[in-house]
Design a protein around this motif. Structure first.
Motif, PDB file in Angstrom:
ATOM      1  N   ALA A 173      29.847 109.346  17.747  1.00 46.82           N
ATOM      2  CA  ALA A 173      30.973 109.268  17.254  1.00 46.82           C
ATOM      3  C   ALA A 173      32.071 108.860  17.887  1.00 46.82           C
ATOM      4  O   ALA A 173      32.687 107.998  18.463  1.00 46.82           O
ATOM      5  N   ALA A 174      32.166 110.519  18.676  1.00 43.79           N
ATOM      6  CA  ALA A 174      32.959 110.435  19.732  1.00 43.79           C
ATOM      7  C   ALA A 174      32.966 109.628  20.940  1.00 43.79           C
ATOM      8  O   ALA A 174      33.879 108.470  21.469  1.00 43.79           O
ATOM      9  N   ALA A 175      31.931 108.920  21.419  1.00 43.07           N
ATOM     10  CA  ALA A 175      31.527 108.182  21.896  1.00 43.07           C
ATOM     11  C   ALA A 175      31.528 106.807  21.857  1.00 43.07           C
ATOM     12  O   ALA A 175      32.245 105.512  22.247  1.00 43.07           O
ATOM     13  N   GLN A 176      31.899 106.595  20.498  1.00 44.39           N
ATOM     14  CA  GLN A 176      31.769 105.360  20.074  1.00 44.39           C
ATOM     15  C   GLN A 176      33.486 104.451  19.962  1.00 44.39           C
ATOM     16  O   GLN A 176      33.226 103.980  20.285  1.00 44.39           O
ATOM     17  N   ALA A 177      34.178 105.317  19.954  1.00 42.84           N
ATOM     18  CA  ALA A 177      35.406 105.546  19.423  1.00 42.84           C
ATOM     19  C   ALA A 177      36.058 104.977  20.564  1.00 42.84           C
ATOM     20  O   ALA A 177      37.641 105.035  20.705  1.00 42.84           O
ATOM     21  N   LYS A 221      37.482 112.651  25.280  1.00 45.16           N
ATOM     22  CA  LYS A 221      38.820 111.524  25.156  1.00 45.16           C
ATOM     23  C   LYS A 221      38.445 110.420  24.341  1.00 45.16           C
ATOM     24  O   LYS A 221      39.471 110.265  23.323  1.00 45.16           O
ATOM     25  N   GLY A 222      37.469 110.553  23.062  1.00 45.75           N
ATOM     26  CA  GLY A 222      36.379 110.106  22.575  1.00 45.75           C
ATOM     27  C   GLY A 222      36.935 110.958  21.238  1.00 45.75           C
ATOM     28  O   GLY A 222      37.616 110.342  20.381  1.00 45.75           O
ATOM     29  N   LEU A 228      38.423 110.636  17.520  1.00 44.92           N
ATOM     30  CA  LEU A 228      38.158 109.644  16.206  1.00 44.92           C
ATOM     31  C   LEU A 228      39.349 110.883  14.983  1.00 44.92           C
ATOM     32  O   LEU A 228      40.383 110.958  15.118  1.00 44.92           O
ATOM     33  N   PRO A 229      39.497 110.038  13.559  1.00 39.39           N
ATOM     34  CA  PRO A 229      40.155 111.341  12.320  1.00 39.39           C
ATOM     35  C   PRO A 229      40.455 111.829  11.804  1.00 39.39           C
ATOM     36  O   PRO A 229      39.600 112.428  12.366  1.00 39.39           O
TER      37      PRO A 229
END
Length: 262
Positions: free
Chosen positions: A206-210, A37-38, A42-43
């Motif tokens: 980063a995926a989790a933080q997104a 999901k994250g 991401l870009p």
């Protein structure tokens, strides 16, 4: 040739740490949802950016961390202090969301690198030794157990085998020129390989933080997961390398693989 009972116990501890589930599994368990999901948030050009970002973070952190620590082999490591400081940096990064990662990653990577070196020192490794410095950086490439690993081949030794020749060549360069000459082909290749593997785990973070529900508090928690993972990898790695010095790498590898964790 046989290991002492205490050494076999240490090696089993190392294997338990090194063959634990990888960072992705730990993050997924923490956030309670699949990382996919994250990843979708991401870009599109994130892969290219992460390689550059992690390479810069690793080279700067290696120089800042490994050349400023006192070389006192056997000194107890300060794991809790390093966790506290990396949590603060993660909280700041989480507050600013995904965009804060570029600012936060060099800071957290430097703290983690100091923690890794601290653990190496606590396992009686000489921080003035070129191979020890490179072994500290090598820890960032260790991801834990993968679903692809079978009972006869550990992810840990697959990674070690991938990096063996690069570490040998890089160590020869460092012994003569120091770690700061990162333009040397041997060091460029080594840091690029480490950055690529470390980048996978940074992308997972980063995926989790997104994910929109992840905020400052969760950012701090994610950084705690991050450093806890690499502290485990470091402890296991330097226990193995300590035993390799006492015996020989091939013997320790055989003993490691023969240990059952069931």
């Amino acid at each position: 040739m046989n290991l002492k009972d205490s050494e076999l116990k240490e090696l089993k501890q190392a294997k338990e740490l090194l063959e634990n589930p990888g960072l992705a599994a730990k993050i997924t368990n923490y956030i309670g949802m699949p990382l996919e999901k994250g990843m979708e948030l991401l870009p599109k050009d994130w892969n290219g950016k992460i390689v550059k970002l992690t390479h810069q973070a690793i080279t700067k952190s290696a120089d800042a961390a490994l050349f400023t620590m006192k070389n006192n082999p056997g000194e107890k490591s300060s794991n809790i202090w390093h966790k506290a400081t990396v949590a603060i940096s993660g909280g700041a990064g989480g507050f600013f969301g995904f965009a804060g990662l570029a600012l936060e990653l060099p800071v957290s990577t430097t703290i983690m690198m100091r923690s890794i070196a601290d653990i190496a020192r606590s396992e009686n490794h000489n921080l003035n030794d070129a191979e020890t410095k490179l072994a500290c950086v090598e820890v960032l490439a260790l991801g834990g157990k993968s679903e692809k690993d079978d009972g006869t081949e550990s992810g840990y030794y697959v990674t070690r085998a991938l990096l063996t020749q690069q570490i040998t060549m890089a160590a020869e360069h460092i012994a003569t020129n120091g770690l700061g000459k990162e333009g040397a082909p041997a060091l460029v290749k080594f840091f690029t390989t480490i950055s690529s593997r470390f980048g996978i785990q940074v992308t997972e973070k980063a995926a989790a933080q997104a994910i929109p529900v992840i905020g400052a508090a969760a950012g701090a928690s994610l950084n705690l997961l991050f450093i806890d993972h690499f502290q485990d990898m470091a402890r296991g790695h330097f226990i193995v390398k300590k035993l390799e010095k006492r015996y020989n790498p091939e013997f320790i590898q055989e003993q490691y693989i023969s240990i059952s964790l069931n």
